[in-house]
Write an enzyme that holds these catalytic residues in place. Structure first.
Site, PDB file in Angstrom:
ATOM      1  N   ILE A  19       0.893  -1.314  -0.133  1.00  0.00           N
ATOM      2  CA  ILE A  19      -0.094   0.042   0.016  1.00  0.00           C
ATOM      3  C   ILE A  19       0.984   1.289  -0.259  1.00  0.00           C
ATOM      4  CG2 ILE A  19      -1.623   1.543   1.350  1.00  0.00           C
ATOM      5  CD1 ILE A  19      -3.058  -1.338   2.086  1.00  0.00           C
ATOM      6  N   PRO A  20       1.001   1.922  -1.184  1.00  0.00           N
ATOM      7  CA  PRO A  20       2.033   2.978  -1.375  1.00  0.00           C
ATOM      8  C   PRO A  20       1.994   4.269  -0.602  1.00  0.00           C
ATOM      9  CG  PRO A  20       0.410   2.990  -3.238  1.00  0.00           C
ATOM     10  CD  PRO A  20      -0.012   1.880  -2.068  1.00  0.00           C
ATOM     11  N   CYS A  21       1.993   4.076   0.428  1.00  0.00           N
ATOM     12  CA  CYS A  21       2.069   5.604   1.535  1.00  0.00           C
ATOM     13  C   CYS A  21       3.320   6.182   1.045  1.00  0.00           C
ATOM     14  CB  CYS A  21       2.066   5.082   3.012  1.00  0.00           C
ATOM     15  SG  CYS A  21       3.293   4.055   3.489  1.00  0.00           S
ATOM     16  N   HIS A  22       4.206   5.604   0.334  1.00  0.00           N
ATOM     17  CA  HIS A  22       5.270   6.723   0.077  1.00  0.00           C
ATOM     18  C   HIS A  22       4.853   7.716  -1.089  1.00  0.00           C
ATOM     19  CE1 HIS A  22       5.567   3.403  -2.799  1.00  0.00           C
ATOM     20  NE2 HIS A  22       6.012   4.121  -3.775  1.00  0.00           N
ATOM     21  N   ARG A  23       3.750   7.433  -1.590  1.00  0.00           N
ATOM     22  CA  ARG A  23       3.117   8.204  -2.682  1.00  0.00           C
ATOM     23  C   ARG A  23       2.219   9.338  -2.038  1.00  0.00           C
ATOM     24  NH1 ARG A  23       0.994   3.088  -6.388  1.00  0.00           N
ATOM     25  NH2 ARG A  23       3.410   2.497  -6.575  1.00  0.00           N
TER      26      ARG A  23
END
Lengths: 251, 193
Positions: free
Chosen positions: A160-164
């Site tokens: 789940i791309p929380c870095h985005r």
């Protein structure tokens, strides 16, 4: 007096009411963990019968199995065992393909945290959205700080791309594995980080071109020639731009 | 008897739990999942296969969480089977209470008595004596049902059942005896039809 004779026919028939569980209950209780290659180095991954539940970089637990297990136990309060097989599709997802199709087990989270992560999962590879966008996407536009906290507690980063998710002022912001890794991940996904940061210096967080206003990472904006920077969607609208229906800019 | 007779205490298993909780816990699940699942299925009125599985899994999870907090001596003093079944029955009662408060949780529509599915007479006609007997057991009052299941389905000694139920052995014997008498009476009635 008790009628308690175990060789009595009724007693024997009662003994036949013993039942074996349809499947080994250990499968519903234990988390399984293994190590897999991630986009920027090896990862510890734990998963249950429902899906991937925990991802840590090797560095974040000092390359120590015990430390990973300890953190898992503290968070999930479930038994854990080692396995060699990663969940189907996980390796591919970590290389950038089909990340949204890999099941995740988010039972340990609150409904709010689950909503935040579900919305975050929709952000395409190579793009970013501000915390405020996520807050609006889950119908809690004022809960921007809480969104940041929920993302900081994301148990399955990368998948789940929380870095985005970035700061609303255009800076990249913090990350569960450190700001430096966040930037490296975004660059590895071919996000136009330099452009975003250059715009942010002039406090521009939206770009307009051809009558449409977008986030600077939107595919549409990236194809635009000579886009114009904006500090708010409202300012862009006054200048005659319509919000993009692909990246749905907020604020 | 349907179950192998495991001793009330199990020093090797308890030592394994002390040595490495997760490895030992895997052994605990392997050793007791059949008895825990059977009691969940036969004691929880109206609990069907999938619910019994959830109930048994929840019981083991609670046990695990308790074990994490227990020190060495407390683990070594456990009587694992009686301990697990006590947790199971508490979990089941909590689920029932929760179900009456919040109607949408799993195990929500458990009838207070009487099992769902085909009636006893129909099962007799179909020759399904096992299901028929299960349905009769499900219709017993709670204390009798639990005592009969623990004694005759999973074969616990009376003293261990008394410990699980938290009642004197004499009371336990009387629950078993009344439960059996009621079963015999109904069983005969159904077969005579």
């Amino acid at each position: 007096m008790t009628g308690d004779y175990l060789d009595d026919p009724l007693s024997i028939e009662l003994g036949n009411l013993v039942a074996t569980p349809p499947r080994d209950l250990a499968g519903a209780l234990f988390g399984d963990w293994t190590r897999v290659d991630g986009p920027l180095g090896e990862l510890y991954v734990a998963f249950t019968d429902l899906g991937v539940s925990y991802i840590r970089t090797v560095e974040s637990v000092e390359d120590d199995d015990k430390q990973f297990e300890q953190r898992y136990h503290d968070l999930f309060q479930r038994p854990l065992r080692r396995t060699s097989a990663a969940p189907v599709g996980l390796q591919k997802a970590l290389r950038g393909q089909g990340a949204r199709d890999v099941p995740v087990d988010l039972r340990v989270l609150t409904p709010f945290e689950r909503d935040v992560l579900t919305a975050t999962r929709e952000i395409p590879t190579g793009q970013t959205r501000p915390y405020a966008w996520v807050a609006r996407a889950i119908g809690r536009p004022k809960a921007v700080r809480a969104v940041g906290t929920a993302l900081g507690n994301n148990p399955v980063p990368l998948l789940i791309p929380c870095h985005r998710v970035t700061r609303s002022d255009g800076q990249l912001g913090q990350y569960v594995f450190g700001a430096e890794l966040k930037e490296r991940l975004l660059r590895a996904e071919d996000t136009n980080v330099d452009e975003v940061l250059t715009l942010a210096k002039s406090r521009f967080v939206y770009v307009g071109y051809d009558g449409v206003v977008c986030y600077p990472t939107c595919t549409r904006a990236r194809n635009a020639k000579d886009p114009k920077g904006f500090r708010s969607v409202a300012a862009a609208e006054i200048a005659g731009y319509t919000p993009c229906d692909i990246c749905t800019p907020a604020g | 008897m349907g179950m192998p007779d495991r001793s009330e205490t199990d020093p090797a298993l308890l030592a394994a739990l002390v040595d490495d909780l997760d490895t030992g816990f895997a052994e605990l699940v392997r050793a007791y999942q059949r008895v825990v699942y059977s009691v969940a299925l036969r004691c929880g009125t109206g609990v069907t296969g999938a619910d019994a599985e959830d109930l048994a899994a929840e019981c083991f999870l609670r046990a695990y969480r308790a074990l994490r907090e227990y020190d060495r001596d407390r683990i070594l003093a456990l009587k694992p089977r009686a301990w697990l079944l006590t947790i199971l029955l508490n979990t089941w009662r909590n689920a029932l209470r929760g179900a009456s408060r919040r109607p949408s949780v799993p195990m929500a529509d458990l009838p207070e008595r009487s099992a769902p599915g085909p009636g006893v007479a129909e099962l007799v006609e179909r020759g399904e004596t096992r299901d028929e007997l299960a349905a009769l057991v499900a219709e017993l009052p709670e204390h009798q049902r639990t005592a009969v299941v623990l004694r005759h389905v999973v074969g616990l000694p009376v003293a261990e059942i008394a410990a699980v139920l938290g009642v004197p052995e004499g009371t336990t014997r009387s629950h078993i005896s009344r439960g059996l008498a009621r079963l015999r009476e109904h069983y005969a009635k159904e077969v005579a039809r």
